[in-house]
Motif scaffolding. Structure first.
Motif, short mmCIF file in Angstrom:
data_model
loop_
_atom_site.label_atom_id
_atom_site.label_comp_id
_atom_site.label_asym_id
_atom_site.label_seq_id
_atom_site.Cartn_x
_atom_site.Cartn_y
_atom_site.Cartn_z
N ILE A 140 0.83 -1.21 0.00
CA ILE A 140 0.00 0.00 0.00
C ILE A 140 0.86 1.25 0.00
CG2 ILE A 140 -1.66 1.31 1.37
CD1 ILE A 140 -2.82 -1.38 2.28
N VAL A 141 1.90 1.28 0.82
CA VAL A 141 2.79 2.46 0.87
C VAL A 141 3.49 2.66 -0.46
CG1 VAL A 141 4.88 3.38 1.95
CG2 VAL A 141 3.09 2.39 3.37
N GLY A 142 3.91 1.58 -1.09
CA GLY A 142 4.55 1.69 -2.40
C GLY A 142 3.62 2.26 -3.45
N ARG A 143 2.36 1.84 -3.42
CA ARG A 143 1.40 2.36 -4.39
C ARG A 143 1.09 3.84 -4.14
NH1 ARG A 143 -1.13 -1.51 -8.16
NH2 ARG A 143 -0.02 -3.39 -7.60
N LEU A 144 0.98 4.21 -2.86
CA LEU A 144 0.62 5.59 -2.53
C LEU A 144 1.77 6.58 -2.73
CD1 LEU A 144 -1.55 5.08 0.68
CD2 LEU A 144 -2.32 5.54 -1.65
N THR A 145 2.99 6.14 -2.56
CA THR A 145 4.13 7.06 -2.70
C THR A 145 4.65 7.13 -4.12
OG1 THR A 145 5.69 5.31 -2.12
CG2 THR A 145 4.87 6.70 -0.32
N GLY A 146 4.13 6.36 -5.02
CA GLY A 146 4.55 6.45 -6.42
C GLY A 146 5.72 5.55 -6.76
N ALA A 147 6.12 4.67 -5.85
CA ALA A 147 7.23 3.77 -6.15
C ALA A 147 6.82 2.68 -7.12
CB ALA A 147 7.77 3.15 -4.86
N HIS A 148 5.52 2.49 -7.29
CA HIS A 148 5.02 1.44 -8.19
C HIS A 148 4.74 2.07 -9.55
CE1 HIS A 148 3.04 -2.20 -9.46
NE2 HIS A 148 2.03 -1.48 -9.90
N LYS A 149 5.78 2.08 -10.40
CA LYS A 149 5.65 2.56 -11.78
C LYS A 149 6.29 1.52 -12.68
CE LYS A 149 5.82 7.40 -10.50
NZ LYS A 149 6.58 8.64 -10.55
N PRO A 150 5.52 0.50 -13.10
CA PRO A 150 6.12 -0.55 -13.91
C PRO A 150 6.56 -0.03 -15.27
CG PRO A 150 3.75 -0.88 -13.71
CD PRO A 150 4.11 0.29 -12.84
#
Length: 128
Positions: free
Chosen positions: A30-40
């Motif tokens: 969840i934190v990765g998705r909210l902070t923008g770290a999840h950009k495939p």
């Protein structure tokens, strides 16, 4: 008589363990998705080994010699794990018990040495 309150500490322990394990798995996602770290991207989604792309099929079979060397490593690693506590405590017995333990360990080491000689003669340690 059955008393369900006897099981309350176990149920509390299981509940806390389940909550913590779920939190440790779900919260980083969840934190990765909210902070923008999840950009495939294609680079992030590609398979790689040691910093460079794989050069052969990842489903290829390993040579049997790899497994033989791994098994031999485990056998001799376990030997070292058994010898250390034995060496620390063998002469605390005193008398015949310590000599019996010493002879038993020498038989064990002898059997392992014979196994190593056999594997060496059969070529299990050869790598091409």
């Amino acid at each position: 008589m059955f008393d369900p309150l006897q099981y309350l500490p176990i149920l509390l322990f299981l509940g806390v363990a389940l909550a913590l394990s779920t939190a440790f798995v779900v919260l980083p996602i969840i934190v990765g998705r909210l902070t923008g770290a999840h950009k495939p991207s294609p680079e992030k989604l590609s398979e790689y080994e040691c910093g460079f792309p794989a050069f052969e099929d990842p489903r290829s079979q390993f040579d049997v010699r790899f497994y033989l060397v791994a098994i031999l490593f485990i056998v001799f690693d376990l030997e070292a794990a058994f010898i250390y506590p034995w060496a620390v405590s063998v002469f605390k017995f005193g008398g015949w018990a310590s000599w019996t333990a010493w002879i038993a360990m020498m038989v064990f080491i002898g059997e392992l040495a014979l196994g190593l000689v056999y594997a060496w003669k059969k070529g299990a340690l050869e790598w091409e």
